[in-house]
Scaffold this active site. Structure first.
Site, PDB file in Angstrom:
ATOM      1  N   GLY A   1       0.863  -1.173   0.000  1.00  0.00           N
ATOM      2  CA  GLY A   1       0.000   0.000   0.000  1.00  0.00           C
ATOM      3  C   GLY A   1       0.900   1.223   0.000  1.00  0.00           C
TER       4      GLY A   1
ATOM      5  N   ASP B   1      -1.580   4.832  -6.359  1.00  0.00           N
ATOM      6  CA  ASP B   1      -0.136   4.711  -6.142  1.00  0.00           C
ATOM      7  C   ASP B   1       0.633   5.873  -6.743  1.00  0.00           C
ATOM      8  OD1 ASP B   1      -1.276   1.829  -6.034  1.00  0.00           O
ATOM      9  OD2 ASP B   1       0.637   1.803  -4.972  1.00  0.00           O
TER      10      ASP B   1
END
Ligand code: MRU
Length: 353
Positions: A53, A243
């Protein structure tokens, strides 16, 4: 300790000897912490998705490089800094897509240069404070994203999410899950649908697990069921993490995200990207310039299965992320406000705040 959310995703141990993570590859069947002492262990933990993550990778790298710097034995700044940079380059090579990794390492780098006239021991102490600050800020950032996100939702809404942009991907609240957690505090009673997220099942193993563990109404679906739940009218909003957001709003997130965005557009369902400002990369002009990580074929053919699920030797394409075109994104929710199209203008404003 009672549940998974009582654990820190990433932390320093009490004596500042190592980075402690929850090994996310073991979830949900086992909550196991791992202690990372050296550069190889840190690199592996990021590459193998034991810590994963975008925000969590950034925090892990910041804490990691602090621990590694602590071990550099010299009184010469130049020698210290050269070794620091070699660790930085090494950790940064672990995963290419999430910009938070380099962003956090650059913040740590700046601490070195800003303090180069100080004794090495003071630089190390400043690095420790910066790593802790990056983590503390992440918690505040996610909570603020949650507050903005909640203004776009109504009690009882059905929300679809993909991958895990939850507490396990950050330090608390997560990004895409922050509005859900804050809504739960206010009694909004959302109905969440979590895509399982092939091939590594972050949605099934992590999102469904963390939401379920705190009593949020979550239903697990396979990735190819998104259109079905949308067509049934069960989804009022899609919330995903990211991201890297390029300057024009094109957004890289877990593979499969762009398909959901396209289907959401078809059913006129708003598609929201939750993004800490650190994930917005104005140096990347558009999605085509984002480096998309490709991962081993085994993740598709056999990992997570008792026996191999594809013929031996078959060709496999396994990109870990895809890019959602900015035209498909309704808004990008950040800690500095909600950016709307045209993103090439609104993201500039957000980044200047
Ligand atoms: O490969 P992963 O599990 O690191 O991918 C994670 C994602 O794609 C998340 O959605 C993204 O990093 C945002 S996390 C707040």
């Amino acid at each position: 300790m009672s549940g998974i959310l009582d654990y820190e995703t990433v932390e320093l141990d009490d004596d500042d000897n190592c980075v402690v993570i929850i090994d996310q590859t073991k979830l949900p069947s086992k909550i196991e912490q791992r202690r990372l002492y050296d550069a190889k262990e840190m690199w592996d933990a990021i590459y193998l998705l034991q810590v994963r993550g975008a925000p969590a990778i950034g925090v892990a790298a910041a804490m990691g490089i602090y621990i590694l710097s602590k071990g550099i034995k010299t009184d010469s700044y130049q020698e210290f800094y050269d070794t620091f940079v070699s660790y930085k380059d090494y950790l940064n090579s672990s995963r290419p897509t999430a910009v938070n990794l380099l962003w956090a390492l650059n913040r740590m780098d700046k601490i070195c240069s800003d303090n180069q006239d100080k004794p090495i021991a003071s630089i190390k102490e400043a690095l420790r404070r910066e790593a802790q600050a990056i983590k503390a800020e992440d918690i505040q950032v996610c909570r603020t994203i949650g507050r903005y996100g909640l203004t776009l939702l109504k009690p009882g809404d059905g929300i679809l999410t993909h991958c895990n942009a939850g507490q396990l991907a950050a330090c608390k609240y997560g990004t895409a899950t922050a509005p859900i957690y804050l809504g739960q505090e206010k009694g909004y009673r959302f109905r969440v649908f979590a895509d399982e997220t092939r091939p590594l099942l972050q949605g099934a193993r992590l999102t469904a697990y963390e939401l379920w563990s705190v009593g949020i109404d979550v239903t697990l679906i396979c990735d190819n069921m998104a259109a079905t739940v949308m067509k049934k009218g069960w989804i009022q909003a899609v919330l995903v993490g990211c991201d890297r957001v390029a300057a024009n709003g094109d957004t890289a997130n877990k593979i499969g995200t762009s398909v959901i965005a396209a289907v959401a557009r078809h059913y006129r369902i708003p598609f929201y990207v939750c993004a800490p400002a650190a994930t917005i990369d104005l140096d990347t002009p558009d999605g085509a310039a984002i480096h998309i990580e490709e991962r081993p074929a085994e993740e598709v053919t056999e990992m997570w299965y008792e026996t191999r699920m594809a013929p031996e030797g078959v060709k496999v394409f396994n990109p870990a992320f895809d890019v959602t075109d900015h035209e498909l994104i309704t808004a990008i929710i950040t800690e500095h406000g909600i950016a709307r199209p045209p993103f090439s203008e609104s993201l500039l404003t957000i980044k200047s705040r």
